[in-house]
Design a protein around this motif. Structure first.
Motif, PDB file in Angstrom:
ATOM      1  N   VAL A  55     -25.628  -2.029 -10.316  1.00  0.00           N
ATOM      2  CA  VAL A  55     -24.631  -1.211 -11.391  1.00  0.00           C
ATOM      3  C   VAL A  55     -24.839  -1.410 -12.067  1.00  0.00           C
ATOM      4  O   VAL A  55     -25.826  -0.886 -13.410  1.00  0.00           O
ATOM      5  CB  VAL A  55     -23.355  -1.455 -10.929  1.00  0.00           C
ATOM      6  CG1 VAL A  55     -22.775  -0.876 -12.278  1.00  0.00           C
ATOM      7  CG2 VAL A  55     -22.229  -0.816  -9.682  1.00  0.00           C
ATOM      8  N   MET A  56     -25.465  -3.053 -12.625  1.00  0.00           N
ATOM      9  CA  MET A  56     -26.138  -2.961 -14.091  1.00  0.00           C
ATOM     10  C   MET A  56     -28.132  -1.930 -14.117  1.00  0.00           C
ATOM     11  O   MET A  56     -28.174  -2.859 -15.077  1.00  0.00           O
ATOM     12  CB  MET A  56     -26.696  -4.772 -14.313  1.00  0.00           C
ATOM     13  CG  MET A  56     -25.380  -5.167 -14.382  1.00  0.00           C
ATOM     14  SD  MET A  56     -24.038  -4.305 -15.318  1.00  0.00           S
ATOM     15  CE  MET A  56     -24.356  -5.000 -16.666  1.00  0.00           C
ATOM     16  N   GLU A  57     -28.452  -1.903 -13.643  1.00  0.00           N
ATOM     17  CA  GLU A  57     -29.849  -1.960 -13.252  1.00  0.00           C
ATOM     18  C   GLU A  57     -29.996  -0.018 -12.936  1.00  0.00           C
ATOM     19  O   GLU A  57     -30.852   0.632 -13.294  1.00  0.00           O
ATOM     20  CB  GLU A  57     -30.457  -1.696 -11.894  1.00  0.00           C
ATOM     21  CG  GLU A  57     -30.666  -3.429 -11.813  1.00  0.00           C
ATOM     22  CD  GLU A  57     -31.129  -3.123 -12.784  1.00  0.00           C
ATOM     23  OE1 GLU A  57     -32.283  -3.493 -12.498  1.00  0.00           O
ATOM     24  OE2 GLU A  57     -30.599  -4.808 -12.464  1.00  0.00           O
ATOM     25  N   ILE A  58     -28.825   0.853 -12.966  1.00  0.00           N
ATOM     26  CA  ILE A  58     -28.661   2.029 -13.741  1.00  0.00           C
ATOM     27  C   ILE A  58     -28.181   2.425 -14.922  1.00  0.00           C
ATOM     28  O   ILE A  58     -28.439   2.006 -16.001  1.00  0.00           O
ATOM     29  CB  ILE A  58     -27.027   2.650 -13.152  1.00  0.00           C
ATOM     30  CG1 ILE A  58     -27.081   2.751 -11.591  1.00  0.00           C
ATOM     31  CG2 ILE A  58     -27.780   4.062 -13.209  1.00  0.00           C
ATOM     32  CD1 ILE A  58     -25.894   3.074 -11.372  1.00  0.00           C
ATOM     33  N   ASN A  59     -29.671   3.447 -15.078  1.00  0.00           N
ATOM     34  CA  ASN A  59     -30.214   3.310 -16.159  1.00  0.00           C
ATOM     35  C   ASN A  59     -28.929   4.590 -16.781  1.00  0.00           C
ATOM     36  O   ASN A  59     -29.576   5.761 -16.582  1.00  0.00           O
ATOM     37  CB  ASN A  59     -31.872   4.292 -16.389  1.00  0.00           C
ATOM     38  CG  ASN A  59     -32.117   4.398 -18.023  1.00  0.00           C
ATOM     39  OD1 ASN A  59     -31.330   4.633 -18.833  1.00  0.00           O
ATOM     40  ND2 ASN A  59     -33.712   4.403 -18.223  1.00  0.00           N
ATOM     41  N   LEU A  60     -28.520   5.083 -17.991  1.00  0.00           N
ATOM     42  CA  LEU A  60     -27.349   5.754 -18.457  1.00  0.00           C
ATOM     43  C   LEU A  60     -27.742   7.524 -18.080  1.00  0.00           C
ATOM     44  O   LEU A  60     -27.602   8.881 -18.360  1.00  0.00           O
ATOM     45  CB  LEU A  60     -26.964   5.419 -18.643  1.00  0.00           C
ATOM     46  CG  LEU A  60     -25.787   4.113 -18.466  1.00  0.00           C
ATOM     47  CD1 LEU A  60     -23.885   4.493 -19.614  1.00  0.00           C
ATOM     48  CD2 LEU A  60     -24.669   4.261 -17.369  1.00  0.00           C
ATOM     49  N   LYS A  61     -29.353   7.781 -18.874  1.00  0.00           N
ATOM     50  CA  LYS A  61     -30.111   8.329 -19.117  1.00  0.00           C
ATOM     51  C   LYS A  61     -29.951   8.960 -18.466  1.00  0.00           C
ATOM     52  O   LYS A  61     -30.273  10.263 -18.281  1.00  0.00           O
ATOM     53  CB  LYS A  61     -31.172   8.339 -20.238  1.00  0.00           C
ATOM     54  CG  LYS A  61     -30.696   7.973 -21.785  1.00  0.00           C
ATOM     55  CD  LYS A  61     -32.108   7.253 -21.867  1.00  0.00           C
ATOM     56  CE  LYS A  61     -31.838   6.936 -23.383  1.00  0.00           C
ATOM     57  NZ  LYS A  61     -33.025   6.861 -24.771  1.00  0.00           N
ATOM     58  N   ASP A  62     -30.567   8.513 -17.065  1.00  0.00           N
ATOM     59  CA  ASP A  62     -30.287   9.096 -15.882  1.00  0.00           C
ATOM     60  C   ASP A  62     -29.016   9.562 -15.040  1.00  0.00           C
ATOM     61  O   ASP A  62     -29.116  10.395 -14.209  1.00  0.00           O
ATOM     62  CB  ASP A  62     -31.602   8.134 -14.612  1.00  0.00           C
ATOM     63  CG  ASP A  62     -32.668   8.082 -14.816  1.00  0.00           C
ATOM     64  OD1 ASP A  62     -33.121   9.317 -15.829  1.00  0.00           O
ATOM     65  OD2 ASP A  62     -33.178   7.472 -14.580  1.00  0.00           O
ATOM     66  N   ALA A  63     -28.072   8.812 -15.664  1.00  0.00           N
ATOM     67  CA  ALA A  63     -26.843   8.929 -14.597  1.00  0.00           C
ATOM     68  C   ALA A  63     -25.876   9.834 -15.356  1.00  0.00           C
ATOM     69  O   ALA A  63     -25.151  10.431 -14.566  1.00  0.00           O
ATOM     70  CB  ALA A  63     -26.008   7.889 -14.596  1.00  0.00           C
ATOM     71  N   VAL A  64     -26.128   9.694 -16.353  1.00  0.00           N
ATOM     72  CA  VAL A  64     -25.431  11.280 -17.418  1.00  0.00           C
ATOM     73  C   VAL A  64     -25.836  12.522 -17.992  1.00  0.00           C
ATOM     74  O   VAL A  64     -26.763  11.748 -19.556  1.00  0.00           O
ATOM     75  CB  VAL A  64     -24.558  10.575 -18.816  1.00  0.00           C
ATOM     76  CG1 VAL A  64     -23.656  11.192 -19.372  1.00  0.00           C
ATOM     77  CG2 VAL A  64     -24.364   8.834 -18.333  1.00  0.00           C
TER      78      VAL A  64
END
Length: 338
Positions: free
Chosen positions: A41-50
């Motif tokens: 979870v900590m590796e997720i880039n929010l610019k990719d996710a959101v």
């Protein structure tokens, strides 16, 4: 019109803030092995996710809400390392009530109008990204055409009216729990005469919804709300329940049940479809699972409708409906009828 605003608003806000700050340990998290870092979870880039997503939504008439269908979009305007600012906008075509079943108590909603809803919001994740918290506020509008009454009273002088409100919400979402506190406050002319017998008012509504994930795809919600308005006839509390099933590819079906003294028992259903990207805005069962807290960053805020109810005219200190055939001297408003 007198409103009892302070108590319900204070209770709603206090409850939401307390829930958002309570160190609840999600059941799903307890059952999983490993930390958030182990799960990636900590590796997720929010610019990719959101990312931007859009789609369609529709709902059957409910307690003060119309049959409707329309289009909506979620637009992230600033995505940080652990947070996002966003705008979410909806436009719905509102359709006529089912024949003889008024959504606003007495008078049938008629014709087709376009309602709008806009939210500006800020959402953020806690340290291990197991919870998403959010706050949003915005403006909603609702033109309304009116037809016959579904009571035994014959009406004339049918009018088209317009209502609007400002709204605010608080959110908290984890793997297992979902909390949503909200306030809907009419502005401008919040009462209008509809016809020769009834007038309508937009409802001040304050509520708290609590959701629980039965499975990753099936969520259950219970809620409490207090509303006032409806030209003095709707002041009181209500309860509601909801089941929402996420089918796949951004498609969600919902079933809702509510009860209060003004509208009695109301059942409604809704559908939403969202086109997204990377399996986040519109998750597919074919894509890897994404934690609900991450998904919630780009979810559409709830409770967007301007709720309306009608009642009889306020005459000589009481609310009363007149039969124009038997009480021609009733003396309502401008004296042109009754």
């Amino acid at each position: 019109m007198q409103r009892s605003l302070r108590l319900p608003l204070s209770l709603t806000g206090a409850a939401a803030l307390a829930l958002a700050n309570t160190p609840i340990q999600p059941v799903a998290a307890q059952e999983k092995d490993g930390s958030a870092a182990d799960l990636g979870v900590m590796e997720i880039n929010l610019k990719d996710a959101v990312q931007f997503n859009w789609g369609f939504q529709g709902a059957l008439q409910g307690a003060g809400t119309p049959n409707q269908a329309g289009i909506g979009a979620f637009l992230p305007i600033a995505v940080g390392e652990n947070s996002v600012w966003f705008i979410d906008a909806l436009a719905n075509a509102n359709f006529a009530d089912r024949d003889g079943e008024s959504s606003i108590v007495n008078t049938d909603v008629a014709g087709t109008t376009i309602s709008t809803s806009t939210r500006l919001g800020y959402r953020w994740l806690n340290g291990d990204r197991s919870w998403m918290y959010g706050v949003n506020a915005g403006y909603d509008s609702r033109p309304m055409n009116t037809g016959d009454a579904d009571t035994s009273v014959n009406v004339f002088d049918k009018r088209d009216v317009f209502f609007s409100q400002v709204a605010a919400g608080l959110e908290a979402v984890s793997d297992t729990w979902n909390f949503n506190a909200y306030a809907l406050v009419p502005i401008g002319d919040d009462e209008h005469r509809l016809n020769s017998q009834y007038e309508a008012g937009a409802l001040d509504t304050y509520g708290l919804d609590v959701g629980y994930s039965i499975t990753p795809d099936l969520n259950a919600f219970v809620g409490y709300y207090y509303h006032s308005g409806d030209v003095g006839e709707a002041d009181g509390s209500g309860v509601k329940g909801r089941l929402a099933y996420h089918i796949s590819n951004g498609l969600t079906l919902g079933a809702n049940l509510s009860y209060d003294e003004a509208f009695d028992t109301r059942f409604t259903a809704d559908i939403k479809y969202r086109f997204g990207s990377n399996g986040y805005g519109a998750p597919s069962k074919k894509e890897p699972a994404v934690m609900p807290a991450i998904q919630a960053l780009s979810a559409t805020p709830a409770n967007r409708d301007v709720r309306v109810g009608d009642g009889c005219f306020y005459v000589n200190g009481v609310y009363k409906c007149f039969d124009v055939k038997t009480e021609p001297s009733g003396g309502i408003c401008d004296g042109t009828f009754c």
